[in-house]
Design a protein around this motif. Sequence first.
Motif, PDB file in Angstrom:
ATOM      1  N   GLY A 150       0.803  -1.118   0.118  1.00 40.53           N
ATOM      2  CA  GLY A 150       0.062  -0.024   0.003  1.00 40.53           C
ATOM      3  C   GLY A 150       0.917   1.217  -0.123  1.00 40.53           C
ATOM      4  O   GLY A 150       0.630   2.237  -0.834  1.00 40.53           O
ATOM      5  N   LEU A 151       2.049   1.409   0.796  1.00 36.78           N
ATOM      6  CA  LEU A 151       2.781   2.523   0.853  1.00 36.78           C
ATOM      7  C   LEU A 151       3.440   2.629  -0.467  1.00 36.78           C
ATOM      8  O   LEU A 151       3.599   3.660  -0.920  1.00 36.78           O
ATOM      9  N   ALA A 152       3.874   1.555  -1.250  1.00 35.18           N
ATOM     10  CA  ALA A 152       4.450   1.565  -2.483  1.00 35.18           C
ATOM     11  C   ALA A 152       3.621   2.177  -3.718  1.00 35.18           C
ATOM     12  O   ALA A 152       4.107   2.654  -4.402  1.00 35.18           O
ATOM     13  N   ALA A 153       2.511   1.870  -3.468  1.00 33.05           N
ATOM     14  CA  ALA A 153       1.255   2.156  -4.383  1.00 33.05           C
ATOM     15  C   ALA A 153       1.103   3.813  -4.241  1.00 33.05           C
ATOM     16  O   ALA A 153       0.534   4.262  -5.151  1.00 33.05           O
ATOM     17  N   ARG A 154       1.521   4.240  -3.293  1.00 36.75           N
ATOM     18  CA  ARG A 154       1.414   5.805  -2.913  1.00 36.75           C
ATOM     19  C   ARG A 154       2.771   6.278  -3.410  1.00 36.75           C
ATOM     20  O   ARG A 154       3.184   7.586  -3.268  1.00 36.75           O
ATOM     21  N   GLY A 155       3.786   5.752  -3.957  1.00 34.53           N
ATOM     22  CA  GLY A 155       4.966   6.129  -4.479  1.00 34.53           C
ATOM     23  C   GLY A 155       6.150   6.224  -3.398  1.00 34.53           C
ATOM     24  O   GLY A 155       7.189   6.987  -3.544  1.00 34.53           O
ATOM     25  N   LEU A 156       5.823   5.373  -2.222  1.00 32.59           N
ATOM     26  CA  LEU A 156       6.976   5.337  -1.319  1.00 32.59           C
ATOM     27  C   LEU A 156       7.914   4.078  -1.379  1.00 32.59           C
ATOM     28  O   LEU A 156       7.239   3.165  -1.713  1.00 32.59           O
TER      29      LEU A 156
END
Length: 278
Positions: free
Chosen positions: A208-214
Motif C-alpha cells: 500500500g505504501l509503494a502504491a503511494r509512491g513510497l
Amino acid sequence: MQLLASVFLPTYPDPPGSKVASNAVAVAKLLGATLDIAVVNVDIPDVSNALSRLLLDLPAKIHEVEAASRQRGKMLLDAAAAEASRCNVTLTSQELKAQPALMGEAAANEGRYFDLCMVGWTPNNEASQMIAEEVVFSSGRPALILPGDEDVGPLDHVVIAWDGSRVAARAVADAKPFLERASAISVVTVTDEKVLPREDTGERLAHGLAARGLLAKAESIHAGDNEIGAALQEHAIKINGSLLVMGGWGHSRLRDFVLGGATQGILADLRLPVLMSH
C-alpha cells in the motif's frame, strides 16, 4: 499547509538532555515546520504554616526553587532561539508553569494545538519521562520522543513497527510527513509475539505504501527472549534505521501509567528517535 510542531522542555527538578532542543530544531527544519518551544516551569503551592515559616522559611525556599526553574527555562529558550536562527527555522516560544505532579498534564493540554509534539527522553530524568508519557497518551497528537544526549541525524530511514492494530495504523498515518521525505521505509513485523491478523500483514502495508509512491519493503523478525521493545530497536539499529514508528499502548489510572509491553520496552531504554501514536 505548513506544519506546526512543538517541543516541551521541563525545567524542574532538572532540565532535559542538552540535545533535545537542537534535535527539535533539526526535525522542524526537515519538515519545513514552524517550531514552538515551550518550557515548563514549576509552580509550587505554598502550604506552609506559621511554625514551618519560622523553622524552615518555606516561602523563601519555594521562591528560590521557582526562580531557578525560570532561569533554566530562559537558558533553554535562548539556546533554542540561537539554533533556530542558525538553521533558518521559524520559532515561537512560551513559558508554561505547573505544579510538579501536573507538569506533564500542562504539556499534553498545550500539545493539542499542534500537528506534532516533541519531547526529550533522558535516563533518570523523571520530569522528562513524565512529560513524555503524558504527551503520548493524553495529547491526542503524535509524539516524537527524542534522545537527550545525541544528535538525531537525517531521519531518512523510517522503520515501522507493524502488527495490523488500530494504534499501529494511526502511527503510520501520523508519520506521513516523515514517510514522504524518507529514502527508505522498512515495515517490520514481529511474528512470535502475538497472533497477527493475516500472515502477509507486513507485505500488505508495504504494498500500500509503494502504491503511494513510497519506497517500502516488508520484513519479519523474531523477538525470541528479548523484550518486544528492545527487539524492535535492536533491529532498527541493525538495518541503519533512523526513526522508529509505532503505536503506543497504555492508559493512566490516577496518573500511574500502565504501559503495553512494546511501549514499556521503548520508554525504558530509548535508543533512537521514536514516533509514537496512541
